[in-house]
Design a protein around this motif. Structure first.
Motif, mmCIF file in Angstrom:
data_model
loop_
_atom_site.group_PDB
_atom_site.id
_atom_site.type_symbol
_atom_site.label_atom_id
_atom_site.label_comp_id
_atom_site.label_asym_id
_atom_site.label_seq_id
_atom_site.Cartn_x
_atom_site.Cartn_y
_atom_site.Cartn_z
ATOM 1 N N ALA A 48 19.770 -30.409 -17.237
ATOM 2 C CA ALA A 48 19.716 -29.320 -15.956
ATOM 3 C C ALA A 48 19.615 -29.486 -14.718
ATOM 4 O O ALA A 48 20.489 -29.179 -13.490
ATOM 5 N N ILE A 49 18.353 -30.420 -14.710
ATOM 6 C CA ILE A 49 18.041 -30.312 -13.381
ATOM 7 C C ILE A 49 19.245 -31.672 -12.591
ATOM 8 O O ILE A 49 19.427 -31.315 -11.402
ATOM 9 N N LEU A 50 19.778 -33.114 -13.662
ATOM 10 C CA LEU A 50 20.573 -34.103 -12.947
ATOM 11 C C LEU A 50 22.152 -32.876 -12.353
ATOM 12 O O LEU A 50 22.712 -33.558 -11.764
ATOM 13 N N ASN A 51 22.289 -32.282 -13.278
ATOM 14 C CA ASN A 51 23.443 -31.477 -13.088
ATOM 15 C C ASN A 51 23.467 -30.018 -11.820
ATOM 16 O O ASN A 51 24.214 -30.569 -11.679
ATOM 17 N N GLY A 118 23.310 -21.910 -13.028
ATOM 18 C CA GLY A 118 23.827 -22.378 -12.774
ATOM 19 C C GLY A 118 24.406 -23.724 -13.449
ATOM 20 O O GLY A 118 24.882 -24.606 -12.622
ATOM 21 N N ILE A 119 24.560 -23.873 -14.001
ATOM 22 C CA ILE A 119 24.432 -25.160 -15.264
ATOM 23 C C ILE A 119 25.738 -25.290 -14.493
ATOM 24 O O ILE A 119 27.082 -24.405 -15.738
ATOM 25 N N ASP A 120 26.218 -26.365 -15.239
ATOM 26 C CA ASP A 120 28.210 -26.355 -15.032
ATOM 27 C C ASP A 120 28.132 -26.462 -16.496
ATOM 28 O O ASP A 120 27.783 -26.611 -17.487
ATOM 29 N N GLU A 121 29.547 -25.923 -16.554
ATOM 30 C CA GLU A 121 29.762 -26.084 -18.600
ATOM 31 C C GLU A 121 30.454 -27.672 -18.535
ATOM 32 O O GLU A 121 30.584 -27.690 -17.817
ATOM 33 N N ALA A 200 20.063 -31.672 -24.145
ATOM 34 C CA ALA A 200 20.612 -31.568 -23.049
ATOM 35 C C ALA A 200 22.145 -30.726 -24.062
ATOM 36 O O ALA A 200 23.033 -30.018 -22.823
ATOM 37 N N LEU A 201 22.156 -30.748 -24.895
ATOM 38 C CA LEU A 201 23.662 -29.835 -25.610
ATOM 39 C C LEU A 201 23.149 -28.137 -25.383
ATOM 40 O O LEU A 201 24.002 -27.507 -24.706
ATOM 41 N N ARG A 206 24.073 -22.939 -22.775
ATOM 42 C CA ARG A 206 23.263 -21.174 -22.390
ATOM 43 C C ARG A 206 23.917 -21.589 -21.145
ATOM 44 O O ARG A 206 23.724 -20.856 -20.125
ATOM 45 N N LEU A 207 23.908 -22.341 -19.681
ATOM 46 C CA LEU A 207 24.240 -23.044 -18.751
ATOM 47 C C LEU A 207 22.737 -21.609 -18.079
ATOM 48 O O LEU A 207 23.036 -21.709 -16.515
ATOM 49 N N PHE A 208 22.093 -21.992 -18.763
ATOM 50 C CA PHE A 208 20.517 -21.419 -18.199
ATOM 51 C C PHE A 208 19.514 -21.660 -18.201
ATOM 52 O O PHE A 208 19.511 -22.023 -20.249
#
Lengths: 291, 247
Positions: A48-51, A118-121, A200-201, A206-208
């Motif tokens: 999440a953070i790296l993305n 706001g995590i990318d798909e 990570a999956l 979830r993108l959140f």
């Protein structure tokens, strides 16, 4: 309806990986570690953070999550693996609680209870893969399958045999010339790295992400999956995951009101665990074992 | 003859109890030595100290003229000291063959080597040969937990031998073993001697030890009492007093 089915397959795939990774340390090696969810969470937060902060993509994040969780487990192992049995269980359970508190309060890193949005798909070769699409299912099932093949090989390798020996009798393993502490630490590190991938999956699905990923019920569900399927048996963890998720969805199928779904799910989990302990204490995979 | 093991003034205290006190002896290479003494004399504790399963309070142990200092037990096996336990320790959930394979080689102990190379045909052949010596080859793919008491004992001995150690310590190898199996045990020990190995045995079965051991060390109350050839030990008044209670 098909989206619901797809989402169920994706969730099952993530949990199957997480349960299998737990099966390596808890099932095969016999480490009664109740903090496994930490490695899942570390993997999820890494992704999440790296993305969100550095724009890392799906595949890089899988590698980074495995690495971070593995390194984290090395330190965790050095601190806790001198303990065994119930002492290890209590210490690692405490660690899971601490992880939850840290994730809630280290706001500059995790955004605290508000979580990371706001995590990318996932994006593969420039194609963005939308959640609950067939392509997404294929992607996740493929990743989980590949990692499970690695795990299968590990389970059935001489190293896997050493881990089983440690579970049977650690002193005898030392008498056979084995550095059991080193083997247990590696078991935990590998187990954590695979859990990190599962994390990570989860993040990219979830993108959140918020600190509830470290919640106690998650640990119980994880233990349930491995114990019901059969500790230390490769197919047991997969069987356990499918069963637990199916049973968890039953109240919805039956049409229970939303207000009692959670409670009825817990009752069913308890019944499943008690039933397993009663009829097949070594796990339900024994139904399929050759006599 | 060359000294293999040199134990110098080792002591172990459990609170106020001196389990082993100022115990010294040496063992020459390629001999069979017995260790006897009444219950509670400290024999098994001495074994635990020599193999570092228990830390000693005082004293030092030299093996092949090297000071062992505080090496962990598994490292001692790589140096060449292996042991069995009074209470059998095998891996019940592993097969008989896997029990032996485990101590046959260390090349797959690291996960990544184990992951890349998995040809164990050589080890399998050695395991088969070792198991045949104790008539367990037929049971090689059974779970070790299904073996009888005597068979488990033989398996533990084979697993210990499989480490390739120079010095092997057997803790009561004859206890609870039926006569045909006892002959297998004797043959196994004689084979080891023929291969140039050194064997150190704790045993209560006197006829067995009289037959096998070249020399016997006697312990009493954690201390060295005497050491001699079996025929003399049998008649030694100090030994008789230790066992039967002196005046």
């Amino acid at each position: 309806m098909i989206e619901y089915f797809f989402s169920l397959v994706i969730i099952t795939a993530i949990w199957a990986l997480l349960a299998q990774s737990y099966n390596l340390s808890f099932g095969l090696t016999g480490l009664f570690n109740l903090g496994h969810i930490i490695f899942y969470g570390v993997g999820a937060y890494t992704a999440a953070i790296l993305n969100t902060k550095y724009g890392w993509g799906f595949l890089e994040n899988i590698g980074a999550a495995a690495l971070f969780s593995g390194i984290f487990a090395a330190g965790f192992g050095l601190l806790t693996l001198r303990l065994s049995g119930h002492y290890l269980a209590i210490a690692t359970l405490g660690a899971a609680m601490i992880a939850s508190v840290i994730a809630t309060n280290w706001i500059s890193l995790t955004n605290g209870p508000l979580g990371i949005r706001g995590i990318d798909e996932p994006e593969i070769f420039g194609i963005t893969i939308e959640a609950d699409s067939l392509l997404f299912v294929l992607l996740y099932v493929t990743v989980v399958l590949l990692v499970n093949i690695l795990l299968y090989k590990l389970f059935h390798s001489p190293f896997g045999r050493l881990l089983r020996a440690i579970k049977d009798d650690e002193i005898a393993a030392q008498a056979a010339g084995k550095n059991t502490f080193k083997a247990k630490t590696w078991s935990l590190i590998l187990s954590a790295a695979f859990a990190g991938i599962a994390g990570a999956l989860y993040t990219h699905y979830r993108l959140f992400l918020d600190p509830t990923i470290f919640a106690l019920p998650e640990i119980i569900v994880l233990v349930l999956m491995v114990v019901v399927g059969g500790r230390g048996n490769f197919w047991g963890a997969i069987l356990g995951t499918i069963l637990v998720i199916f049973i968890g969805e039953l109240p919805r199928f039956i049409g229970f009101p939303d207000s009692i779904i959670g409670a009825s799910r817990n009752i069913m989990y308890a019944a499943l665990l008690i039933g397993t302990m009663f009829w097949k204490p070594k796990g339900l995979f024994t139904f399929f074992e050759k006599k | 003859m060359k000294t293999l093991l040199d134990v110098r003034n080792i002591s172990k205290r459990f609170g106020g109890l001196h389990a082993v006190e100022n115990f010294s002896f040496a063992i020459e290479k390629n001999t069979i030595i017995g260790l006897i003494g009444p219950n509670g004399a400290g024999k098994t504790t001495a074994f635990n100290l020599i193999t570092h399963f228990l830390p000693r309070n005082e004293g030092s142990i030299f093996f092949q003229e090297k000071n062992l200092k505080k090496k962990p037990p598994y490292a001692l096996i790589r140096h060449g000291i292996a042991r069995t336990f009074q209470q059998i320790r095998i891996f019940p959930e592993l097969t008989v063959r896997e029990n032996v394979l485990l101590s046959l080689s260390w090349k797959y102990d690291s996960w990544w080597k184990s992951f890349l190379l998995q040809d164990e045909s050589e080890e399998n052949a050695t395991a088969y040969k070792l198991l045949s010596e104790v008539h367990l080859e037929k049971h090689r793919d059974e779970k070790a937990g299904n073996l009888s008491y005597g068979q488990s004992k033989l398996l533990e001995m084979v697993r210990t031998i499989a480490t390739g150690a120079e010095l092997i310590l057997f803790d009561e190898p004859a206890a609870g073993v039926n006569p045909p199996m006892l002959n297998t045990v004797k043959k196994l020990i004689r084979n080891l001697k023929a291969q140039g190995k050194t064997i150190f045995i704790i045993e209560h079965n006197m006829p067995f030890l009289m037959e096998m051991a070249e020399e016997i060390i006697v312990m009493e109350n954690g201390k060295f009492l005497c050491r001699d050839v079996p025929t003399k030990i049998q008649k030694d008044i100090r030994v008789l007093e230790a066992y039967l209670g002196g005046s």
